[in-house]
Design an enzyme around this catalytic site. Structure first.
Site, PDB file in Angstrom:
ATOM      1  N   LYS A   1      43.600 -55.168 -34.120  1.00 16.31           N
ATOM      2  CA  LYS A   1      42.621 -55.836 -33.161  1.00 16.31           C
ATOM      3  C   LYS A   1      41.150 -56.214 -33.950  1.00 16.31           C
ATOM      4  O   LYS A   1      40.955 -55.734 -35.221  1.00 16.31           O
ATOM      5  CB  LYS A   1      42.083 -55.157 -31.766  1.00 16.31           C
ATOM      6  CG  LYS A   1      43.421 -55.168 -30.766  1.00 16.31           C
ATOM      7  CD  LYS A   1      42.886 -54.846 -29.510  1.00 16.31           C
ATOM      8  CE  LYS A   1      44.050 -54.938 -28.595  1.00 16.31           C
ATOM      9  NZ  LYS A   1      43.866 -54.665 -27.357  1.00 16.31           N
TER      10      LYS A   1
ATOM     11  N   ARG B   1      49.388 -48.034 -27.853  1.00 15.93           N
ATOM     12  CA  ARG B   1      50.221 -49.353 -28.031  1.00 15.93           C
ATOM     13  C   ARG B   1      49.900 -49.806 -29.315  1.00 15.93           C
ATOM     14  O   ARG B   1      48.900 -49.981 -29.801  1.00 15.93           O
ATOM     15  CB  ARG B   1      49.685 -50.231 -27.130  1.00 15.93           C
ATOM     16  CG  ARG B   1      50.635 -51.635 -26.971  1.00 15.93           C
ATOM     17  CD  ARG B   1      50.059 -52.491 -25.685  1.00 15.93           C
ATOM     18  NE  ARG B   1      50.945 -53.778 -25.734  1.00 15.93           N
ATOM     19  CZ  ARG B   1      50.559 -54.792 -26.371  1.00 15.93           C
ATOM     20  NH1 ARG B   1      49.548 -54.921 -27.155  1.00 15.93           N
ATOM     21  NH2 ARG B   1      51.418 -56.034 -25.952  1.00 15.93           N
TER      22      ARG B   1
END
Length: 411
Positions: free
Chosen positions: A351, A385
């Site tokens: 991210k 995740r």
């Protein structure tokens, strides 16, 4: 009254032993709660009536603890936010006294509940049939994007063959859940029409579900990453095992009823705004308390719709309507969310906050992702995740080996 209680700091009773997790052998009848032997807690409590806040403060100080009021301009005469400090024994004495005061009974129940949940987080997640065991080690959820525009791997796995091949590869690398999404929800993304999302998703599930089921009893679960109730319904009919709603029911009001109807477990994620507007999230007055309050509201919504308590997972939504500093703060304080009493899922893989901290492009963020996943597990994450499944599984196994005989913080 919703007091949004949070354990913001805790010291376990024995540095060499882990506290019991929910599902362990029950205490004997009449036994004191497990948290009474913990040396120290700080508990944040909102919406305490001003007329009763002073009395609660005197009670905990008399029992050997401390109290601090978090004040805002113009709020001195309204409901108070308190931070209570003390040992488990101090809290036990204080709560007994507080229950004798009608105006403090709700606050006492809230504090006891959050202490119970913090020291004994859940051991397992109920599925439509059976359970997913969370105790041995953190679970890795592998990411499968069926989108042309995902921020990290858009276009790589479009089509049945490529998607199923990658799913089976992640299963072989140790993924316990395969999370399939057909709409990018990266910051600034454009919403995908329902028909297009179904066109991308259903043919892949048609092939993927039987292929994964052939792996046998230890096969990974299949999750659908969607915020649309109709997509969730159709995916459930196609055989998925879990629903992952990045909006936490905030973008489709029909989702709670559909989740209840399917009988599947659900991930409720915190989201501020919409994916298209997440680049400019604005400021949080109190980041973790605001996230916790949102999750509590959405959990209550799910429960009213008929979703079972033991089928709910929570996700703080790192990167979803949060700036870089917000995402780092969530990792630093993730253990605060243990008091919600539900398994915690965290997604940090590749991210932008990692790129911002390390000044690295998206495909050069493996080490940063693994570091963030390690911090999440130490903070109490049950599910991580990840794009890089093999590496994430190795991180999870090492963290489990350390924490299994460690201080009891996190897992």
């Amino acid at each position: 009254m919703d007091h949004n209680p949070l354990v913001i700091a805790a010291v376990p009773p024995d540095i060499g032993r882990r506290p019991p997790r929910r599902g362990a052998a029950p205490a004997r009848p009449g036994a004191a709660p497990a948290w009474t032997v913990w040396p120290f807690f700080l508990v944040r409590l909102e919406a305490v009536p001003a007329s009763a806040a002073g009395r609660l403060g005197r009670m905990i100080r008399a029992a050997g603890g401390s109290v601090d009021r978090l004040r805002r301009a113009g709020a001195s005469h309204g409901p108070q936010t308190l931070v209570l400090g003390g040992s488990g024994a101090t809290f036990a004495v204080t709560l007994r006294s507080a229950r004798r005061v009608p105006a403090l009974q709700g606050a006492a129940d809230a504090v006891e509940g959050v202490l119970d949940r913090h020291v004994a987080p859940p051991r397992r997640l109920a599925l439509r049939t059976g359970f997913l065991d969370l105790a041995p080690e953190p679970i890795v959820m592998g990411i499968l994007n069926l989108t042309p525009d995902s921020f990290s791997d858009g276009g790589r796995f479009i089509g049945r063959r490529a998607a199923v091949t990658h799913a089976l590869r992640m299963a072989g690398e140790g993924a316990r859940i395969l999370d399939v999404g057909a709409e990018s929800t990266r910051p600034g993304s454009t919403p995908v029409p329902l028909a297009e999302e179904l066109r991308r998703l259903l043919p892949v599930l048609e092939t993927m579900v039987p292929a994964v089921r052939k792996l046998g009893p230890g096969r990974p679960l299949i999750s659908v990453d969607t915020y649309k109730a109709e997509v969730a319904r159709r995916a459930a009919e196609a055989g998925v095992d879990l629903i992952n709603d990045i909006s936490g029911f905030s973008l489709d009001p029909a989702m709670p009823a559909i989740v209840a109807e399917t009988g599947l477990p659900v991930v409720i994620q915190h989201l501020r705004g919409r994916p298209a507007t997440m680049r400019h999230p604005g400021r949080y007055r109190a980041l973790l308390p605001e996230i916790a309050a949102f999750l509590r509201r959405q959990i209550a919504l799910a429960r009213r719709a008929g979703v079972r308590e033991d089928r709910i997972v929570v996700d703080p939504g790192i990167g979803f309507g949060k700036g870089r500093r917000d995402s780092l703060a969530i990792l630093r304080n993730l253990a605060v969310l243990r008091g919600l009493g539900h398994p915690i899922l965290v997604g940090t893989s590749r991210k932008s906050f990692i790129g911002g901290a390390l000044e690295l492009p998206v495909h050069d963020r493996l080490e940063g992702s693994l570091a963030a996943e390690t911090l999440a597990i130490v903070g109490g994450a049950d599910i991580i995740r990840a794009h890089d499944v093999r590496e994430a599984v190795r991180v999870a196994r090492l963290c489990a080996a350390v924490l299994r005989d460690g201080s009891g913080h996190g897992r």
